[in-house]
Design an enzyme around this catalytic site. Sequence first.
Site, PDB file in Angstrom:
ATOM      1  N   LYS A  53       0.845  -1.206   0.000  1.00 18.27           N
ATOM      2  CA  LYS A  53       0.000   0.000   0.000  1.00 18.27           C
ATOM      3  C   LYS A  53       0.880   1.257   0.000  1.00 18.27           C
ATOM      4  CE  LYS A  53      -3.800  -2.513   2.099  1.00 18.27           C
ATOM      5  NZ  LYS A  53      -4.784  -2.751   3.123  1.00 18.27           N
ATOM      6  N   GLN A  97      -5.109  -2.686   9.197  1.00 20.06           N
ATOM      7  CA  GLN A  97      -4.949  -3.937   8.454  1.00 20.06           C
ATOM      8  C   GLN A  97      -5.617  -5.089   9.203  1.00 20.06           C
ATOM      9  OE1 GLN A  97      -3.695  -4.031   5.382  1.00 20.06           O
ATOM     10  NE2 GLN A  97      -4.198  -6.185   5.242  1.00 20.06           N
ATOM     11  N   ASP A 120     -11.112   2.408   3.937  1.00 18.77           N
ATOM     12  CA  ASP A 120     -11.460   1.034   3.561  1.00 18.77           C
ATOM     13  C   ASP A 120     -12.948   0.846   3.336  1.00 18.77           C
ATOM     14  OD1 ASP A 120      -9.539  -0.898   3.185  1.00 18.77           O
ATOM     15  OD2 ASP A 120      -9.259  -1.299   5.313  1.00 18.77           O
TER      16      ASP A 120
END
Length: 284
Positions: A53, A97, A120
């Site tokens: 990322k 994450q 997200d």
Amino acid sequence: MTAQILDGKATAAAIKSELAARVAALKAKGVTPGLGTVLVGDDPGSRWYVNGKHKDCAEVGIASIQRELPATATQEDVENVVRELNADPTCTGYIVQLPLPKGLDQNPVLELMDPDKDADGLHPTSLGRLALGIDGPLPCTPLGIVELLRRHDVEINGAEVVVVGRGITVGRSIGLLLTRRSENATVTLCHTGTRDLGAHLRKADIIVAAAGVPHLVKPEDVKPGAAVLDVGVSRSEGKIVGDVHPGVAEVAGWISPNPGGVGPMTRAMLLNNIVEAAERRAGI
Ligand SMILES: Nc1nc2c(c(=O)[nH]1)N[C@@H](CN(C=O)c1ccc(C(=O)N[C@@H](CCC(=O)O)C(=O)O)cc1)CN2
């Protein structure tokens, strides 16, 4: 192999170059978008994803903010990092994450995030907005799948879609996305409680396999010409084994490779969410 390839690697590269131009336009207006990541523990897969990322951010000109905590971190330690990123003005949006190490509860962590910084699309407010049809960040893997299908001209409107797996990052939310008026698909969500998975799969125009069960989708369960997206990740002798049996490529009309399909699209859509958030805030 008769199926055409849904090439996630090439499509993600094209999207990244479009995003780089949008980031340059933001910077010309004095806005530098910044992505934050929270990595807890030492799972090598999670570390690889997070590093990827930040590599992507560097490619398109997005600033990176990395926060790491050891596997021994408490719930409070993680929640304190979330509070810090909520308050950090250089952070346009961030992700935690997943999965978190055993013993940590991800739901209070997601709920504590500032919904305006949810890169997200997994905050309850973002999922609620998606259900209500209000604009907001969308979950990266479902968004990546829709974009991959669109850019390969696979018809979604009116399609029978069967999703296998009810995890938060893919299965739960993709149905909400694909049944919006703009996508207009009919979606069946299958899971470990589904009695006859094959019967559902055989009716599908599009299959999204996200169960994490190696070779779960077999050639005899795929309608000829269907589009098959392989999201599952299991590992055997260091290699990725997807949810889709290799023989499916002889029956399907379209197939996403794994690796090189949905994974790179997930990464590209995270960048897209950050750029969109920065543009929204800059009034673009
Ligand atoms: N907070 C989140 N956690 C997780 C998400 C997510 O979207 N948000 N999704 C997955 C992991 N993931 C991103 O975080 C991810 C998975 C796979 C890939 C990818 O590019 N995979 C490569 C293969 C990589 C390999 O060899 O292992 C590919 O498919 O080509 C990117 C991101 C769970 N957690």
